[in-house]
Design a protein around this motif. Sequence first.
Motif, PDB file in Angstrom:
ATOM      1  N   TRP A 133     -14.049   5.195   5.080  1.00  0.00           N
ATOM      2  CA  TRP A 133     -12.525   5.521   5.553  1.00  0.00           C
ATOM      3  C   TRP A 133     -12.466   5.298   6.951  1.00  0.00           C
ATOM      4  O   TRP A 133     -13.692   4.836   7.719  1.00  0.00           O
ATOM      5  CB  TRP A 133     -12.226   7.082   5.213  1.00  0.00           C
ATOM      6  N   SER A 175      -5.408   9.553  -4.208  1.00  0.00           N
ATOM      7  CA  SER A 175      -5.924   8.513  -3.297  1.00  0.00           C
ATOM      8  C   SER A 175      -4.497   7.421  -3.366  1.00  0.00           C
ATOM      9  O   SER A 175      -3.557   7.618  -3.760  1.00  0.00           O
ATOM     10  CB  SER A 175      -6.871   7.540  -4.310  1.00  0.00           C
ATOM     11  N   ASN A 176      -5.080   6.650  -2.348  1.00  0.00           N
ATOM     12  CA  ASN A 176      -3.780   5.620  -2.155  1.00  0.00           C
ATOM     13  C   ASN A 176      -3.446   4.602  -3.531  1.00  0.00           C
ATOM     14  O   ASN A 176      -4.572   4.524  -4.294  1.00  0.00           O
ATOM     15  CB  ASN A 176      -4.264   4.563  -0.751  1.00  0.00           C
ATOM     16  N   VAL A 207       0.910  -1.154  -0.033  1.00  0.00           N
ATOM     17  CA  VAL A 207       0.000   0.064  -0.002  1.00  0.00           C
ATOM     18  C   VAL A 207       0.887   1.272  -0.019  1.00  0.00           C
ATOM     19  O   VAL A 207       1.578   1.441   0.969  1.00  0.00           O
ATOM     20  CB  VAL A 207      -0.931   0.000   1.262  1.00  0.00           C
ATOM     21  N   GLU A 252       0.388   4.688   0.623  1.00  0.00           N
ATOM     22  CA  GLU A 252      -0.523   5.534   1.358  1.00  0.00           C
ATOM     23  C   GLU A 252       0.165   7.080   0.823  1.00  0.00           C
ATOM     24  O   GLU A 252       1.193   7.563   0.899  1.00  0.00           O
ATOM     25  CB  GLU A 252      -0.465   5.691   2.860  1.00  0.00           C
ATOM     26  N   ARG A 253      -1.008   7.809   0.197  1.00  0.00           N
ATOM     27  CA  ARG A 253      -0.894   8.982  -0.324  1.00  0.00           C
ATOM     28  C   ARG A 253      -1.439  10.195   0.259  1.00  0.00           C
ATOM     29  O   ARG A 253      -2.234  10.014   1.118  1.00  0.00           O
ATOM     30  CB  ARG A 253      -1.458   9.159  -1.845  1.00  0.00           C
ATOM     31  N   ASP A 254      -0.905  11.403   0.050  1.00  0.00           N
ATOM     32  CA  ASP A 254      -1.656  12.464   0.840  1.00  0.00           C
ATOM     33  C   ASP A 254      -2.716  13.160  -0.151  1.00  0.00           C
ATOM     34  O   ASP A 254      -2.762  12.774  -1.099  1.00  0.00           O
ATOM     35  CB  ASP A 254      -0.331  13.603   1.076  1.00  0.00           C
ATOM     36  N   VAL A 300      -8.421  -1.436   3.406  1.00  0.00           N
ATOM     37  CA  VAL A 300      -7.464  -0.666   2.723  1.00  0.00           C
ATOM     38  C   VAL A 300      -8.256   0.594   2.070  1.00  0.00           C
ATOM     39  O   VAL A 300      -9.089   0.247   1.064  1.00  0.00           O
ATOM     40  CB  VAL A 300      -6.845  -1.246   1.710  1.00  0.00           C
ATOM     41  N   ALA A 352      -4.568   5.549   6.072  1.00  0.00           N
ATOM     42  CA  ALA A 352      -3.863   4.346   6.540  1.00  0.00           C
ATOM     43  C   ALA A 352      -4.897   3.281   6.667  1.00  0.00           C
ATOM     44  O   ALA A 352      -6.018   3.272   6.956  1.00  0.00           O
ATOM     45  CB  ALA A 352      -3.152   4.412   7.780  1.00  0.00           C
ATOM     46  N   HIS A 377      -8.134   6.612   1.133  1.00  0.00           N
ATOM     47  CA  HIS A 377      -7.433   7.635   1.497  1.00  0.00           C
ATOM     48  C   HIS A 377      -7.110   7.343   3.147  1.00  0.00           C
ATOM     49  O   HIS A 377      -8.161   7.062   3.808  1.00  0.00           O
ATOM     50  CB  HIS A 377      -8.198   9.154   1.502  1.00  0.00           C
TER      51      HIS A 377
END
Length: 306
Positions: free
Chosen positions: A161, A17-18, A9, A11-13, A198, A203, A201
Amino acid sequence: MKLPHSMVVLERDWLSSNNIVFLEGQSATLVDSGYVGHAAQTVDRVANALQGRRLARLINTHSHTDHIGGNAALKAAFGCEIAIPAGLERMVGEWDVDALLLTMAGQRADRFQYDALIRPGSEFDMGGMVWQALPAPGHDMEALMYYCAEQGILISGDALWQDGFGIVFGDLMGRDDTLAATRATLEAIGRLNVNIVVPGHGAPFADAEVHSALERAFRRLVGFETDNNRMVRNTIRSCFIFNLLDMQRLHCDALAGYLTSIPFFNAINRRAFGLSEAAFAEWLLADLLKTRSIVVRDGWLAPAGR
């Protein structure tokens, strides 16, 4: 919480999106591609995760720009096939800029061509695991979630989320069934045996956190169901902050003109408020400051924390 070794994964800001990379021998599959403004970064991060493997497939959960914005760049960089949820073929194939919330909502994405459709209920392999495509209408009425029953893993996109779910547009997009669809999706998640979520957006979260996330999501939904104005305010605020993150900053004196230039904000104002351009801008600015969604420095608006 431990994900399978074949599942990575990224993870993005916000805005992106992730990205979820599935390692499959000498090839790989990717779920979702982020926003177009981060496309070069996405290509670099995916290439690093691949470690020399070939990206064979890119699969999307839904059509919003923070999930499909990197599709064209990834296709150009890796030559991957692109699979989208069934129901999106017309808007993607014809590149309907209103349905894709581009011109209408002031967002950006590079045009791409899809190679395959994923239908609700279908099953396919990712990372040596069998995944089922489950309908997830609400935030996007054609959205899909991907569920691995054997591992109890749910790729939820923006349907769930840890602190809620994606924007529900309600009748602002000409439909009156999105809240009911959101409830049905959350109830469907609650019936699954989910150990790890998962999300699109934030963790990944697991075990008791899944139950808590669903409780928070249902409370949020009830708030929207009982107070339509609350949902409208949330939609305006969230969409504006998304665009502000893309622009990075906007001068206070330009706010009214900017809102007038975006058809989506114009339509909401006419339908829900009926305010003058100046009054609508004043209301939004006050709301953003009250919710601490923005900061104002030297006459410029910027997203909080930036």
